[in-house]
Design a protein around this motif. Structure first.
Motif, PDB file in Angstrom:
ATOM      1  N   GLY A  70       0.826  -1.206   0.000  1.00 41.03           N
ATOM      2  CA  GLY A  70       0.000   0.000   0.000  1.00 41.03           C
ATOM      3  C   GLY A  70       0.856   1.251   0.000  1.00 41.03           C
ATOM      4  N   ASN A  71       0.523   2.190   0.887  1.00 42.41           N
ATOM      5  CA  ASN A  71       1.264   3.452   0.983  1.00 42.41           C
ATOM      6  C   ASN A  71       2.308   3.442   2.091  1.00 42.41           C
ATOM      7  N   GLN A  72       2.546   2.277   2.697  1.00 39.18           N
ATOM      8  CA  GLN A  72       3.523   2.214   3.783  1.00 39.18           C
ATOM      9  C   GLN A  72       4.942   2.378   3.237  1.00 39.18           C
ATOM     10  N   PRO A  73       5.788   3.148   3.897  1.00 38.17           N
ATOM     11  CA  PRO A  73       7.197   3.217   3.489  1.00 38.17           C
ATOM     12  C   PRO A  73       7.835   1.831   3.652  1.00 38.17           C
TER      13      PRO A  73
END
Length: 255
Positions: A70-73
Protein backbone atom coordinates in the motif's frame (compact mmCIF):
# COMPACT_ATOMS: atom_id res chain seq x y z
CA UNK A 1 -8.80 -18.86 4.39
CA UNK A 2 -7.12 -20.18 7.55
CA UNK A 3 -4.60 -18.74 9.96
CA UNK A 4 -1.61 -17.16 8.18
CA UNK A 5 0.80 -18.97 10.51
CA UNK A 6 0.34 -22.46 11.96
CA UNK A 7 2.06 -23.42 15.22
CA UNK A 8 2.33 -26.94 16.63
CA UNK A 9 4.50 -28.63 19.25
CA UNK A 10 5.08 -32.37 19.41
CA UNK A 11 7.81 -34.30 21.25
CA UNK A 12 9.96 -31.21 21.68
CA UNK A 13 9.66 -30.11 18.03
CA UNK A 14 7.90 -26.81 17.33
CA UNK A 15 6.77 -26.52 13.71
CA UNK A 16 5.97 -23.04 12.40
CA UNK A 17 4.26 -23.16 9.01
CA UNK A 18 3.76 -20.08 6.86
CA UNK A 19 0.23 -20.62 5.64
CA UNK A 20 -0.64 -18.43 2.66
CA UNK A 21 -0.15 -21.06 -0.05
CA UNK A 22 -2.22 -19.14 -2.59
CA UNK A 23 0.48 -16.41 -2.43
CA UNK A 24 3.44 -18.81 -2.09
CA UNK A 25 3.47 -17.78 1.59
CA UNK A 26 4.47 -14.20 0.79
CA UNK A 27 4.29 -12.02 3.88
CA UNK A 28 1.44 -9.67 4.64
CA UNK A 29 0.98 -7.84 7.94
CA UNK A 30 -1.03 -10.66 9.52
CA UNK A 31 1.57 -13.26 8.62
CA UNK A 32 4.41 -11.05 9.88
CA UNK A 33 2.69 -10.57 13.22
CA UNK A 34 1.76 -14.24 13.52
CA UNK A 35 5.31 -15.31 12.69
CA UNK A 36 6.84 -12.95 15.25
CA UNK A 37 4.38 -14.18 17.88
CA UNK A 38 5.18 -17.81 17.06
CA UNK A 39 8.93 -17.26 17.40
CA UNK A 40 8.47 -15.52 20.75
CA UNK A 41 6.25 -18.36 21.99
CA UNK A 42 8.82 -20.97 20.89
CA UNK A 43 11.57 -19.07 22.71
CA UNK A 44 9.76 -19.02 26.05
CA UNK A 45 8.20 -22.49 25.96
CA UNK A 46 10.42 -24.98 27.83
CA UNK A 47 8.71 -27.86 26.00
CA UNK A 48 10.19 -26.60 22.72
CA UNK A 49 13.69 -27.93 22.11
CA UNK A 50 13.99 -27.17 18.40
CA UNK A 51 12.05 -25.19 15.81
CA UNK A 52 11.19 -26.13 12.23
CA UNK A 53 10.13 -23.37 9.83
CA UNK A 54 8.42 -24.40 6.60
CA UNK A 55 5.74 -23.33 4.13
CA UNK A 56 2.33 -24.66 3.18
CA UNK A 57 1.64 -25.81 -0.36
CA UNK A 58 4.24 -25.67 -3.13
CA UNK A 59 6.23 -22.68 -1.85
CA UNK A 60 8.46 -21.99 1.14
CA UNK A 61 8.21 -18.20 1.12
CA UNK A 62 8.09 -15.67 -1.73
CA UNK A 63 9.19 -12.75 0.44
CA UNK A 64 6.98 -9.71 0.72
CA UNK A 65 3.48 -9.68 -0.75
CA UNK A 66 3.86 -6.51 -2.81
CA UNK A 67 0.09 -6.08 -2.97
CA UNK A 68 0.05 -5.63 0.80
CA UNK A 69 2.49 -2.70 0.93
CA UNK A 70 0.00 0.00 0.00
CA UNK A 71 1.26 3.45 0.98
CA UNK A 72 3.52 2.21 3.78
CA UNK A 73 7.20 3.22 3.49
CA UNK A 74 9.01 -0.02 2.65
CA UNK A 75 11.88 0.82 4.99
CA UNK A 76 9.39 0.95 7.84
CA UNK A 77 8.07 -2.52 6.93
CA UNK A 78 11.62 -3.91 6.82
CA UNK A 79 12.55 -2.40 10.20
CA UNK A 80 9.32 -3.29 11.95
CA UNK A 81 8.84 -6.84 10.71
CA UNK A 82 11.71 -8.42 8.77
CA UNK A 83 14.48 -7.14 11.02
CA UNK A 84 12.48 -8.23 14.06
CA UNK A 85 11.95 -11.84 13.00
CA UNK A 86 15.48 -12.24 11.68
CA UNK A 87 16.75 -11.06 15.07
CA UNK A 88 14.43 -13.47 16.88
CA UNK A 89 15.66 -16.45 14.86
CA UNK A 90 19.30 -15.59 15.41
CA UNK A 91 18.92 -14.95 19.14
CA UNK A 92 16.72 -18.00 19.84
CA UNK A 93 18.93 -20.36 21.85
CA UNK A 94 17.35 -23.43 20.35
CA UNK A 95 18.28 -24.95 16.97
CA UNK A 96 16.17 -23.65 14.09
CA UNK A 97 15.77 -25.82 10.98
CA UNK A 98 14.52 -24.39 7.68
CA UNK A 99 12.56 -27.01 5.76
CA UNK A 100 12.57 -25.44 2.30
CA UNK A 101 9.79 -27.35 0.59
CA UNK A 102 9.49 -25.15 -2.50
CA UNK A 103 10.56 -21.84 -3.98
CA UNK A 104 12.14 -19.28 -1.65
CA UNK A 105 12.42 -15.79 -3.12
CA UNK A 106 13.66 -12.44 -1.82
CA UNK A 107 13.30 -12.30 1.94
CA UNK A 108 12.22 -15.93 1.83
CA UNK A 109 15.84 -16.76 1.00
CA UNK A 110 17.00 -14.62 3.92
CA UNK A 111 14.58 -16.47 6.17
CA UNK A 112 16.10 -19.81 5.21
CA UNK A 113 19.69 -18.57 5.56
CA UNK A 114 19.01 -17.09 9.00
CA UNK A 115 18.22 -20.57 10.30
CA UNK A 116 20.88 -22.85 11.79
CA UNK A 117 20.28 -25.76 9.42
CA UNK A 118 18.68 -25.84 5.96
CA UNK A 119 17.11 -28.86 4.29
CA UNK A 120 15.83 -28.41 0.73
CA UNK A 121 13.47 -30.56 -1.27
CA UNK A 122 14.91 -31.55 -4.64
CA UNK A 123 12.35 -29.44 -6.49
CA UNK A 124 12.92 -26.35 -4.30
CA UNK A 125 14.88 -23.30 -5.42
CA UNK A 126 16.27 -19.98 -4.18
CA UNK A 127 15.96 -16.63 -5.96
CA UNK A 128 17.57 -13.38 -4.85
CA UNK A 129 14.70 -11.59 -6.54
CA UNK A 130 15.23 -8.04 -5.25
CA UNK A 131 17.16 -6.77 -8.29
CA UNK A 132 14.43 -8.02 -10.63
CA UNK A 133 12.03 -5.40 -9.27
CA UNK A 134 14.61 -2.65 -8.73
CA UNK A 135 15.12 -3.20 -4.98
CA UNK A 136 18.12 -4.11 -2.83
CA UNK A 137 18.66 -7.22 -0.67
CA UNK A 138 17.23 -6.98 2.83
CA UNK A 139 16.41 -9.15 5.84
CA UNK A 140 20.09 -9.96 6.31
CA UNK A 141 20.76 -11.15 2.75
CA UNK A 142 23.81 -8.90 2.40
CA UNK A 143 25.09 -10.29 5.71
CA UNK A 144 24.49 -14.00 5.15
CA UNK A 145 25.38 -14.40 1.48
CA UNK A 146 29.01 -13.18 1.43
CA UNK A 147 29.75 -15.04 4.67
CA UNK A 148 28.38 -18.28 3.24
CA UNK A 149 29.58 -18.18 -0.36
CA UNK A 150 32.10 -15.33 -0.68
CA UNK A 151 31.93 -11.86 -2.18
CA UNK A 152 31.96 -12.62 -5.91
CA UNK A 153 29.34 -15.37 -5.87
CA UNK A 154 27.15 -13.28 -3.55
CA UNK A 155 27.39 -10.42 -6.05
CA UNK A 156 26.44 -12.73 -8.92
CA UNK A 157 23.29 -13.91 -7.16
CA UNK A 158 22.34 -10.41 -6.00
CA UNK A 159 23.03 -8.61 -9.30
CA UNK A 160 21.48 -11.12 -11.70
CA UNK A 161 18.63 -12.50 -9.58
CA UNK A 162 18.82 -15.89 -11.27
CA UNK A 163 17.13 -18.98 -9.87
CA UNK A 164 19.42 -21.33 -7.91
CA UNK A 165 18.38 -24.98 -7.92
CA UNK A 166 18.51 -27.06 -4.76
CA UNK A 167 21.52 -28.98 -6.12
CA UNK A 168 23.42 -25.75 -6.85
CA UNK A 169 22.45 -24.33 -3.45
CA UNK A 170 24.01 -27.35 -1.76
CA UNK A 171 27.16 -27.10 -3.89
CA UNK A 172 27.49 -23.42 -2.93
CA UNK A 173 26.96 -24.11 0.77
CA UNK A 174 23.54 -22.45 1.01
CA UNK A 175 21.91 -25.58 2.40
CA UNK A 176 23.02 -28.65 4.33
CA UNK A 177 21.29 -31.31 2.30
CA UNK A 178 18.97 -31.86 -0.65
CA UNK A 179 16.33 -34.57 -0.27
CA UNK A 180 14.11 -36.16 -2.95
CA UNK A 181 10.63 -34.69 -2.69
CA UNK A 182 9.03 -37.98 -1.71
CA UNK A 183 11.39 -38.37 1.26
CA UNK A 184 11.51 -34.73 2.30
CA UNK A 185 9.06 -34.77 5.23
CA UNK A 186 10.68 -37.90 6.66
CA UNK A 187 14.12 -36.27 6.47
CA UNK A 188 12.83 -33.14 8.21
CA UNK A 189 11.23 -35.25 10.96
CA UNK A 190 14.48 -37.22 11.42
CA UNK A 191 16.66 -34.13 11.84
CA UNK A 192 14.11 -32.33 14.01
CA UNK A 193 13.76 -35.38 16.25
CA UNK A 194 17.52 -35.64 16.69
CA UNK A 195 17.72 -31.95 17.58
CA UNK A 196 14.83 -32.22 20.04
CA UNK A 197 16.58 -35.09 21.81
CA UNK A 198 19.81 -33.15 22.11
CA UNK A 199 21.30 -31.56 25.24
CA UNK A 200 20.82 -28.08 26.66
CA UNK A 201 24.25 -27.16 25.29
CA UNK A 202 22.87 -26.98 21.74
CA UNK A 203 21.62 -23.45 22.40
CA UNK A 204 25.03 -22.43 23.71
CA UNK A 205 26.70 -24.03 20.66
CA UNK A 206 24.50 -21.82 18.48
CA UNK A 207 25.60 -18.74 20.43
CA UNK A 208 29.27 -19.68 20.16
CA UNK A 209 29.25 -20.34 16.42
CA UNK A 210 27.40 -17.07 15.81
CA UNK A 211 29.84 -15.07 17.92
CA UNK A 212 32.77 -16.87 16.32
CA UNK A 213 31.83 -15.27 12.99
CA UNK A 214 32.02 -11.76 14.38
CA UNK A 215 34.23 -11.47 17.46
CA UNK A 216 38.03 -11.54 17.85
CA UNK A 217 39.66 -14.75 19.01
CA UNK A 218 40.35 -13.61 22.58
CA UNK A 219 36.67 -12.79 23.14
CA UNK A 220 35.56 -16.11 21.66
CA UNK A 221 38.02 -18.03 23.84
CA UNK A 222 36.64 -16.36 26.95
CA UNK A 223 33.05 -17.02 25.89
CA UNK A 224 33.91 -20.68 25.27
CA UNK A 225 35.31 -20.98 28.79
CA UNK A 226 32.28 -19.25 30.29
CA UNK A 227 29.75 -21.39 28.44
CA UNK A 228 31.73 -24.57 29.08
CA UNK A 229 31.36 -23.88 32.80
CA UNK A 230 27.61 -23.40 32.35
CA UNK A 231 27.32 -26.54 30.23
CA UNK A 232 29.32 -28.66 32.68
CA UNK A 233 26.95 -27.63 35.47
CA UNK A 234 23.85 -28.72 33.53
CA UNK A 235 21.86 -31.86 34.22
CA UNK A 236 22.39 -32.93 30.60
CA UNK A 237 26.18 -32.83 30.95
CA UNK A 238 26.00 -34.95 34.10
CA UNK A 239 23.79 -37.42 32.24
CA UNK A 240 26.08 -37.40 29.21
CA UNK A 241 29.18 -38.14 31.27
CA UNK A 242 27.36 -40.85 33.20
CA UNK A 243 26.08 -42.44 29.99
CA UNK A 244 29.57 -42.37 28.48
CA UNK A 245 30.99 -44.15 31.54
CA UNK A 246 28.18 -46.71 31.44
CA UNK A 247 28.56 -47.21 27.67
CA UNK A 248 24.95 -46.37 26.86
CA UNK A 249 23.09 -43.68 24.91
CA UNK A 250 22.38 -40.56 26.98
CA UNK A 251 18.84 -39.49 27.80
CA UNK A 252 18.97 -35.70 27.56
CA UNK A 253 16.10 -33.64 28.93
CA UNK A 254 17.12 -30.15 27.81
CA UNK A 255 18.08 -29.07 31.32
Amino acid sequence: MGEPVLYTVSEGVCTITLNRPERLNAFNVEQHEGFIGALKEAARDPAVRCVVITGAGRGFCAGQDLADIGNQPIGQIVRRYYNTWIGLIRSLEKPVLAAVNGVAAGAGVSLALACDLVLMAESASLVQAFVNIGLVPDSGASYFLPRLIGYHKAMELALFGDKVSAAEAQALGLCNRVVPDEGFQAAVADWAGRLARGPRSMGWIKRLIGRGLERPLDEVLELEAHLQEAAAASADAREGIRAFSERRAPNFTGR
